[in-house]
Design an enzyme around this catalytic site. Structure first.
Site, PDB file in Angstrom:
ATOM      1  N   LYS A  85       1.865   4.198   0.621  1.00  0.00           N
ATOM      2  CA  LYS A  85       2.620   4.015   1.315  1.00  0.00           C
ATOM      3  C   LYS A  85       4.241   4.658   1.872  1.00  0.00           C
ATOM      4  O   LYS A  85       5.085   5.236   2.537  1.00  0.00           O
ATOM      5  CB  LYS A  85       2.391   2.531   1.694  1.00  0.00           C
ATOM      6  CG  LYS A  85       3.814   2.294   1.157  1.00  0.00           C
ATOM      7  CD  LYS A  85       3.898   0.527   1.594  1.00  0.00           C
ATOM      8  CE  LYS A  85       4.571  -0.400   0.347  1.00  0.00           C
ATOM      9  NZ  LYS A  85       6.524   0.126  -0.026  1.00  0.00           N
ATOM     10  N   ARG A 139      -4.783  -3.150  -1.859  1.00  0.00           N
ATOM     11  CA  ARG A 139      -4.865  -2.404  -0.887  1.00  0.00           C
ATOM     12  C   ARG A 139      -4.878  -1.170  -1.082  1.00  0.00           C
ATOM     13  O   ARG A 139      -4.691  -0.477  -2.549  1.00  0.00           O
ATOM     14  CB  ARG A 139      -3.068  -2.423  -1.135  1.00  0.00           C
ATOM     15  CG  ARG A 139      -2.877  -3.909  -0.591  1.00  0.00           C
ATOM     16  CD  ARG A 139      -1.264  -4.489  -0.338  1.00  0.00           C
ATOM     17  NE  ARG A 139      -0.996  -4.697  -1.739  1.00  0.00           N
ATOM     18  CZ  ARG A 139       0.255  -5.952  -1.775  1.00  0.00           C
ATOM     19  NH1 ARG A 139       1.587  -5.560  -0.691  1.00  0.00           N
ATOM     20  NH2 ARG A 139       0.482  -5.734  -2.883  1.00  0.00           N
ATOM     21  N   LYS A 166       5.332  -2.074 -12.616  1.00  0.00           N
ATOM     22  CA  LYS A 166       3.915  -2.267 -12.364  1.00  0.00           C
ATOM     23  C   LYS A 166       2.840  -3.710 -12.516  1.00  0.00           C
ATOM     24  O   LYS A 166       2.593  -4.563 -13.130  1.00  0.00           O
ATOM     25  CB  LYS A 166       3.450  -1.032 -13.823  1.00  0.00           C
ATOM     26  CG  LYS A 166       3.642   0.001 -13.389  1.00  0.00           C
ATOM     27  CD  LYS A 166       3.560   0.809 -14.665  1.00  0.00           C
ATOM     28  CE  LYS A 166       3.645   0.619 -16.643  1.00  0.00           C
ATOM     29  NZ  LYS A 166       4.378   0.474 -17.236  1.00  0.00           N
ATOM     30  N   CYS A 226       1.704   0.703  -3.068  1.00  0.00           N
ATOM     31  CA  CYS A 226       2.826   1.717  -3.088  1.00  0.00           C
ATOM     32  C   CYS A 226       2.777   2.864  -2.952  1.00  0.00           C
ATOM     33  O   CYS A 226       3.339   3.677  -1.844  1.00  0.00           O
ATOM     34  CB  CYS A 226       3.962   1.349  -4.730  1.00  0.00           C
ATOM     35  SG  CYS A 226       4.439  -0.446  -4.825  1.00  0.00           S
TER      36      CYS A 226
HETATM   37  N1  LIG Z   1       3.527  -4.590  -5.564  1.00  0.00           N
HETATM   38  C1  LIG Z   1       4.171  -3.515  -6.171  1.00  0.00           C
HETATM   39  O1  LIG Z   1       3.511  -3.235  -7.359  1.00  0.00           O
HETATM   40  C2  LIG Z   1       5.712  -3.630  -5.837  1.00  0.00           C
HETATM   41  C3  LIG Z   1       6.567  -2.576  -6.766  1.00  0.00           C
HETATM   42  C4  LIG Z   1       7.516  -2.430  -7.011  1.00  0.00           C
HETATM   43  C5  LIG Z   1       8.197  -2.544  -5.381  1.00  0.00           C
HETATM   44  N2  LIG Z   1       7.127  -3.024  -4.456  1.00  0.00           N
HETATM   45  C6  LIG Z   1       8.536  -3.026  -3.417  1.00  0.00           C
HETATM   46  O2  LIG Z   1       7.740  -4.866  -2.884  1.00  0.00           O
HETATM   47  C7  LIG Z   1       7.932  -4.495  -1.776  1.00  0.00           C
HETATM   48  C8  LIG Z   1       6.923  -6.508  -1.972  1.00  0.00           C
HETATM   49  O3  LIG Z   1       6.324  -6.130  -2.267  1.00  0.00           O
HETATM   50  P1  LIG Z   1       4.554  -7.096  -2.844  1.00  0.00           P
HETATM   51  O4  LIG Z   1       3.840  -5.852  -2.926  1.00  0.00           O
HETATM   52  O5  LIG Z   1       5.792  -8.060  -4.383  1.00  0.00           O
HETATM   53  O6  LIG Z   1       4.751  -7.345  -1.504  1.00  0.00           O
HETATM   54  P2  LIG Z   1       3.718  -8.217  -0.828  1.00  0.00           P
HETATM   55  O7  LIG Z   1       2.898  -8.596   0.607  1.00  0.00           O
HETATM   56  O8  LIG Z   1       2.619  -9.028  -2.319  1.00  0.00           O
HETATM   57  O9  LIG Z   1       4.805  -9.828  -0.604  1.00  0.00           O
HETATM   58  C9  LIG Z   1       5.576  -9.970   0.521  1.00  0.00           C
HETATM   59  C10 LIG Z   1       5.992 -11.465   0.898  1.00  0.00           C
HETATM   60  O10 LIG Z   1       6.661 -11.240   1.696  1.00  0.00           O
HETATM   61  C11 LIG Z   1       6.527 -12.582   2.526  1.00  0.00           C
HETATM   62  N3  LIG Z   1       7.620 -12.413   3.802  1.00  0.00           N
HETATM   63  C12 LIG Z   1       7.201 -11.728   4.535  1.00  0.00           C
HETATM   64  N4  LIG Z   1       8.100 -11.925   5.495  1.00  0.00           N
HETATM   65  C13 LIG Z   1       8.842 -12.753   4.983  1.00  0.00           C
HETATM   66  C14 LIG Z   1      10.266 -13.624   5.393  1.00  0.00           C
HETATM   67  N5  LIG Z   1      10.788 -13.544   7.090  1.00  0.00           N
HETATM   68  N6  LIG Z   1      11.056 -14.913   4.536  1.00  0.00           N
HETATM   69  C15 LIG Z   1      10.094 -14.914   3.846  1.00  0.00           C
HETATM   70  N7  LIG Z   1       9.227 -14.335   3.451  1.00  0.00           N
HETATM   71  C16 LIG Z   1       8.400 -13.394   3.755  1.00  0.00           C
HETATM   72  C17 LIG Z   1       4.658 -12.405   2.651  1.00  0.00           C
HETATM   73  O11 LIG Z   1       4.818 -13.683   3.308  1.00  0.00           O
HETATM   74  C18 LIG Z   1       4.789 -11.855   1.557  1.00  0.00           C
HETATM   75  O12 LIG Z   1       3.849 -13.421   0.351  1.00  0.00           O
HETATM   76  C19 LIG Z   1       7.420  -4.186  -1.418  1.00  0.00           C
HETATM   77  O13 LIG Z   1       9.295  -3.521  -0.928  1.00  0.00           O
HETATM   78  C20 LIG Z   1       7.182  -2.826  -2.140  1.00  0.00           C
HETATM   79  O14 LIG Z   1       6.655  -1.596  -1.767  1.00  0.00           O
HETATM   80  C21 LIG Z   1       6.450  -3.794  -4.843  1.00  0.00           C
END
Ligand SMILES: NC(=O)c1ccc[n+]([C@@H]2O[C@H](COP(=O)([O-])OP(=O)(O)OC[C@H]3O[C@@H](n4cnc5c(N)ncnc54)[C@H](O)[C@@H]3O)[C@@H](O)[C@H]2O)c1
Length: 436
Positions: free
Chosen positions: A269, A334, A157, A266
């Site tokens: 979406k 977001r 979280k 999360c």
């Molecule tokens: N934010 C949360 O609390 C959370 C919790 C559990 C799961 N998730 C999941 O984890 C995933 C990531 O979420 P987030 O919140 O960390 O996203 P985020 O947007 O903070 O980070 C994603 C990163 O990936 C990078 N990226 C994109 N394409 C790339 C590539 N080809 N090579 C290298 N880097 C690349 C982007 O520049 C960005 O910095 C999502 O699927 C989300 O649903 C998020």
């Protein structure tokens, strides 16, 4: 062990840093050059309590590295975690092109057995697409290199991400390869010393677990928002109702708080994506459609309360807003309810004065000068006709109502998180509205 984590966002940076904290050599990769540049200069691009110190410590110890180029480390790592974003597509399904891009780069460049672990939240069937993309790239260059794929959804979280990662309730790993399972189990072993909490499943089940978990949590929130709205109509107090039902151990106390709608990166979406997955498989997720519906309505509920108080006459009113982030302890905006409220308030002709302890820059980046940015909570409330509490940061919990009463133009408080005491507010001459 050496690993790479691709995607250095909320999930990738926290996971990578926590693995490094346990002695693993981690390279965090991101295509965003600004992000990597600032990390190399010791600046953390997101707000997450405790993260900055932990990053610094592990960089200094030589276990945590940052790069924009996966190729610089691919020959030295045994596991590549993919933690890139999976934002909603136009139709609500998860956009997989970032994940598949990483898979292709992996296939184009691995030279020895490596495991590709998807940590991003991805719909059932994605591992098959990842595997196919990697195989296609290997075939193109005529390479015969062994690899495995696995699914390892993340449950941290924001705001408590380090604690969640360091002491997880469970770690779910879906794979059909014993070799990959052993490697991943070894990686997580340091996190399991206080008790084994690894759950190994097949890949589709691991992919499904993440969506089902988030959808269940979102369902509890929407259910309580529905109950709260009914409480108002029948003269019940949802805080009392919440305590009464939460003490049933079959129900439990958590995630029973009504409010002004769930947001974040999360729940919205993931609920949408699961509805879409069902549609694609000829099934209708009726409960989740209602969950979404209730949430959309709830995001506007503070506006409706304000409109009712002023009998529809909002033009020229000054509204103070406390809290912009979708929840406390993060700068993430977001899908934040604050954005919906700001939009409706400004369209109705209000001036919105905002304050958030951490998310002010993020708000500026998103909506620019649409609102007035204030240096603290009292400045936001100065001369306001009404105050809205949107995010329950700790510093908002015990304000001086005497000061607010003297400095606000009108004493109207709309509490989107039910943190204030109605009697205290009424004693101070405020019109006070809460949820339920
Ligand atoms: N934010 C949360 O609390 C959370 C919790 C559990 C799961 N998730 C999941 O984890 C995933 C990531 O979420 P987030 O919140 O960390 O996203 P985020 O947007 O903070 O980070 C994603 C990163 O990936 C990078 N990226 C994109 N394409 C790339 C590539 N080809 N090579 C290298 N880097 C690349 C982007 O520049 C960005 O910095 C999502 O699927 C989300 O649903 C998020």
């Amino acid at each position: 062990m050496n690993i790479a984590i691709v995607g250095t966002g909320y999930v990738g940076l926290v996971s990578g840093t926590c693995f490094a904290e346990m002695g693993i050599d981690v390279t965090c990769v991101d295509v965003n050059e600004e992000k990597i540049k600032s990390l190399l200069q010791g600046r953390i691009p997101i707000y997450e309590p405790g993260l900055e110190d932990m990053v610094k410590r592990n960089v200094e110890a030589g276990r945590l590295h940052f790069t924009t180029d996966l190729l610089t480390c691919l020959d030295n790592v045994e596991v590549v975690f993919c933690a890139v974003g999976t934002p909603p597509d136009e139709d609500g399904s998860a956009d997989l092109h970032y994940v598949l891009n990483v898979a292709r780069t992996f296939g184009q460049n691995i030279n020895r057995y490596t495991v590709f672990v998807t940590k991003s939240t991805v719909p059932v069937g994605t591992a098959l697409k990842v595997k196919a993309a990697i195989m296609e790239e290997l075939a193109k260059r005529g390479a015969d290199v062994e690899f495995d794929v696995a699914s390892n959804p993340e449950f941290l979280k924001e705001g408590a991400a380090i604690k969640d990662f360091m002491t997880p309730d469970r770690v779910v790993v879906g794979t059909d390869s014993e070799r990959a399972q052993k490697l991943i189990a070894k990686l997580y072993k340091p996190f399991m010393l206080s008790g084994e909490r690894m759950i190994f499943t097949d890949i589709p089940s691991a992919e499904m677990i993440k969506y089902a978990a988030n959808s269940m949590l979102a369902t509890r929130i929407s259910f309580m928002n529905d109950v709260a709205n009914l409480c108002e109509l029948v003269g019940a107090d949802v805080n009392m109702v919440r305590k009464g039902i939460g003490s049933d151990t079959r129900i439990g106390k958590k995630f029973l708080y009504p409010g002004c709608g769930y947001g974040g990166s999360c729940f919205p979406k993931d609920v949408k994506a699961l509805i879409k997955t069902a549609e694609k498989n000829g099934y209708e997720m009726r409960v989740l459609k209602a969950v979404e519906d209730v949430n959309e309505h709830q995001k506007g509920i503070l506006f409706e309360k304000l409109e009712k108080h002023f009998r529809g006459d909002l033009k020229g009113k000054i509204v103070a807003m406390w809290g912009l982030a979708f929840k406390p302890e993060t700068d993430d905006m977001r899908e934040a309810p604050s954005l919906v409220l700001i939009d409706r308030l400004t369209k109705a002709g209000c001036t919105v004065k905002v304050y958030d302890p951490i998310a002010m820059d993020e708000c500026r980046r998103r909506i620019g000068d649409k609102v007035v940015y204030c240096k603290d909570m009292y400045e936001a409330a100065l001369d306001a006709d009404a105050l809205m509490l949107v995010t329950e940061w700790k510093e908002f919990r015990m304000p001086s109502f005497a000061v607010l009463g003297k400095t606000m133009k009108q004493k109207v408080l709309i509490d989107g998180r039910n943190i204030y005491d109605k009697e205290e507010l009424n004693e101070n001459g405020f019109a006070y509205y809460k949820i339920g």
